[in-house]
Design a protein around this motif. Structure first.
Motif, mmCIF file in Angstrom:
data_model
loop_
_atom_site.group_PDB
_atom_site.id
_atom_site.type_symbol
_atom_site.label_atom_id
_atom_site.label_comp_id
_atom_site.label_asym_id
_atom_site.label_seq_id
_atom_site.Cartn_x
_atom_site.Cartn_y
_atom_site.Cartn_z
ATOM 1 N N PRO A 161 0.825 -1.217 0.000
ATOM 2 C CA PRO A 161 0.000 0.000 0.000
ATOM 3 C C PRO A 161 0.858 1.265 0.000
ATOM 4 C CG PRO A 161 -0.707 -1.547 1.705
ATOM 5 C CD PRO A 161 0.613 -2.031 1.201
ATOM 6 N N ASP A 162 0.273 2.337 -0.498
ATOM 7 C CA ASP A 162 0.912 3.651 -0.451
ATOM 8 C C ASP A 162 0.566 4.277 0.899
ATOM 9 O OD1 ASP A 162 1.784 6.242 -0.702
ATOM 10 O OD2 ASP A 162 0.979 6.549 -2.722
ATOM 11 N N TRP A 163 1.382 4.005 1.896
ATOM 12 C CA TRP A 163 1.067 4.481 3.236
ATOM 13 C C TRP A 163 1.193 5.985 3.357
ATOM 14 C CZ3 TRP A 163 -1.818 1.447 5.741
ATOM 15 C CH2 TRP A 163 -1.666 0.057 5.674
ATOM 16 N N ALA A 164 2.041 6.604 2.547
ATOM 17 C CA ALA A 164 2.137 8.069 2.585
ATOM 18 C C ALA A 164 0.817 8.707 2.161
ATOM 19 C CB ALA A 164 3.280 8.550 1.681
ATOM 20 N N ALA A 165 0.196 8.163 1.098
ATOM 21 C CA ALA A 165 -1.112 8.664 0.667
ATOM 22 C C ALA A 165 -2.167 8.379 1.727
ATOM 23 C CB ALA A 165 -1.492 8.025 -0.663
ATOM 24 N N PHE A 166 -2.097 7.228 2.350
ATOM 25 C CA PHE A 166 -3.024 6.878 3.434
ATOM 26 C C PHE A 166 -2.917 7.884 4.575
ATOM 27 C CE2 PHE A 166 -4.254 4.714 7.308
ATOM 28 C CZ PHE A 166 -5.339 3.934 6.948
ATOM 29 N N ASP A 167 -1.700 8.254 4.931
ATOM 30 C CA ASP A 167 -1.487 9.201 6.026
ATOM 31 C C ASP A 167 -2.002 10.589 5.676
ATOM 32 O OD1 ASP A 167 -0.268 7.185 7.489
ATOM 33 O OD2 ASP A 167 1.764 7.772 6.902
ATOM 34 N N ARG A 168 -1.825 10.991 4.410
ATOM 35 C CA ARG A 168 -2.285 12.326 3.999
ATOM 36 C C ARG A 168 -3.803 12.430 4.044
ATOM 37 N NH1 ARG A 168 1.753 11.630 0.075
ATOM 38 N NH2 ARG A 168 0.192 11.030 -1.489
ATOM 39 N N ALA A 169 -4.481 11.364 3.679
ATOM 40 C CA ALA A 169 -5.950 11.390 3.619
ATOM 41 C C ALA A 169 -6.498 10.047 4.094
ATOM 42 C CB ALA A 169 -6.409 11.703 2.204
ATOM 43 N N PRO A 170 -6.549 9.834 5.394
ATOM 44 C CA PRO A 170 -7.101 8.555 5.899
ATOM 45 C C PRO A 170 -8.534 8.359 5.419
ATOM 46 C CG PRO A 170 -5.997 9.761 7.660
ATOM 47 C CD PRO A 170 -6.087 10.699 6.496
ATOM 48 N N PRO A 171 -8.914 7.137 5.117
ATOM 49 C CA PRO A 171 -10.265 6.890 4.588
ATOM 50 C C PRO A 171 -11.326 7.076 5.672
ATOM 51 C CG PRO A 171 -9.175 4.820 5.047
ATOM 52 C CD PRO A 171 -8.143 5.894 5.251
ATOM 53 N N SER A 192 2.945 2.996 14.217
ATOM 54 C CA SER A 192 2.619 4.427 14.193
ATOM 55 C C SER A 192 1.197 4.697 13.710
ATOM 56 C CB SER A 192 3.614 5.180 13.294
ATOM 57 O OG SER A 192 3.475 4.770 11.938
ATOM 58 N N ARG A 193 0.568 3.742 13.055
ATOM 59 C CA ARG A 193 -0.781 3.952 12.508
ATOM 60 C C ARG A 193 -1.860 3.202 13.289
ATOM 61 N NH1 ARG A 193 2.671 3.213 8.111
ATOM 62 N NH2 ARG A 193 2.978 5.142 6.907
ATOM 63 N N ILE A 194 -1.488 2.549 14.368
ATOM 64 C CA ILE A 194 -2.452 1.729 15.099
ATOM 65 C C ILE A 194 -3.642 2.548 15.562
ATOM 66 C CG2 ILE A 194 -2.825 0.344 17.177
ATOM 67 C CD1 ILE A 194 -1.307 -1.099 14.982
ATOM 68 N N ARG A 195 -3.396 3.722 16.156
ATOM 69 C CA ARG A 195 -4.503 4.539 16.662
ATOM 70 C C ARG A 195 -5.435 4.955 15.533
ATOM 71 N NH1 ARG A 195 -6.628 4.133 20.915
ATOM 72 N NH2 ARG A 195 -7.349 6.294 20.906
ATOM 73 N N THR A 196 -4.864 5.319 14.383
ATOM 74 C CA THR A 196 -5.699 5.687 13.234
ATOM 75 C C THR A 196 -6.564 4.517 12.808
ATOM 76 O OG1 THR A 196 -4.092 7.314 12.442
ATOM 77 C CG2 THR A 196 -5.675 6.470 10.832
#
Length: 243
Positions: A161-171, A192-196
């Protein structure tokens, strides 16, 4: 427009992505898992199938990978089975044959509850699946008298996955269709993304998938029927109520 990511193999995502877009949702694919064919197992599949009385396909990927190797085989005397209704419809369209499947539910337990499988004495069953998987189906059929074999024709691999894009705009929501994909999501996303991830809305087709998400700390989980249309309808209703 709510953003919805589909976290299942791409080969099974096209129609779901289309339906999501038609429902007015911003749909995208989250490539957590790739399906890698197993050439040796696929080469052996026609001979295994010819020797079997029943062919059980446990997933859409099993059908996608197996059918090119089986389409020239005479399956008229074989009983075809699928775990879920959507997979059964797909296999029936490809084979032109009736496919036994549960009317309700989409798991091994629902398939095993069918009266047609109560007595399997003298039956040779070939379970077509990926490498690994739950043992319940094989163990239960063997206990009912069947001789069970496996055709493990694909392997599940990590996606990218493109995690940078995920971080910029979480679904706003993620559709997750198996427990294995839940594990992939939380493992590949990293600490680092668990809370999200725990705060996202999830739409799933089975209570077992919901349980796996809950074990990871997710709290917003919607369970629907397994059909693509049911997943989309559930999300559409949710976003109408929670604009």
């Amino acid at each position: 427009m709510p953003r919805v990511l589909v976290a299942r193999p791409l080969a099974q995502s096209a129609e779901l992505l289309r339906l999501l877009a038609a429902a007015g949702l911003d749909a995208g694919h989250l490539p957590l898992m790739e399906i890698a064919p197993q050439p040796d197992a696929l080469a052996a599949l026609p001979q295994q199938a010819a020797a079997a009385d029943c062919l059980v396909f446990v997933s859409p990927s099993a059908i996608d990978q197996a059918w090119p190797a089986l389409q020239a085989l005479d399956l008229a005397a074989k009983r075809l089975l699928c775990v879920g209704r959507a997979s059964a419809a797909k296999l029936a369209a490809l084979s032109g044959r009736p496919v036994l499947h549960p009317a309700e539910g989409s798991d091994s337990e629902a398939l095993l509850a069918l009266p047609e499988l109560a007595d399997m004495r003298g039956q040779r069953v070939l379970i077509v699946r990926g490498v690994g998987g739950r043992p319940l189906l094989a163990q239960s059929l063997a206990a009912r008298g069947a001789a069970v074999d496996f055709a493990e024709i694909y392997r599940r691999l990590d996606g990218a996955p493109d995690w940078a894009a995920f971080d910029r705009a979480p679904p706003d929501a993620v559709i997750v269709t198996s427990g294995e994909i839940v594990e992939q999501l939380f493992r590949l996303a990293g600490p680092s993304r668990i809370r999200t991830l725990q705060c996202l809305l999830y739409c799933v087709p089975h209570p077992r998938v919901a349980d796996r998400l809950a074990a990871q700390g997710a709290t917003r989980i919607m369970t629907t029927r397994a059909e693509d249309s049911a997943l989309v309808a559930g999300l559409k209703k949710w976003f109408c109520r929670h604009p």
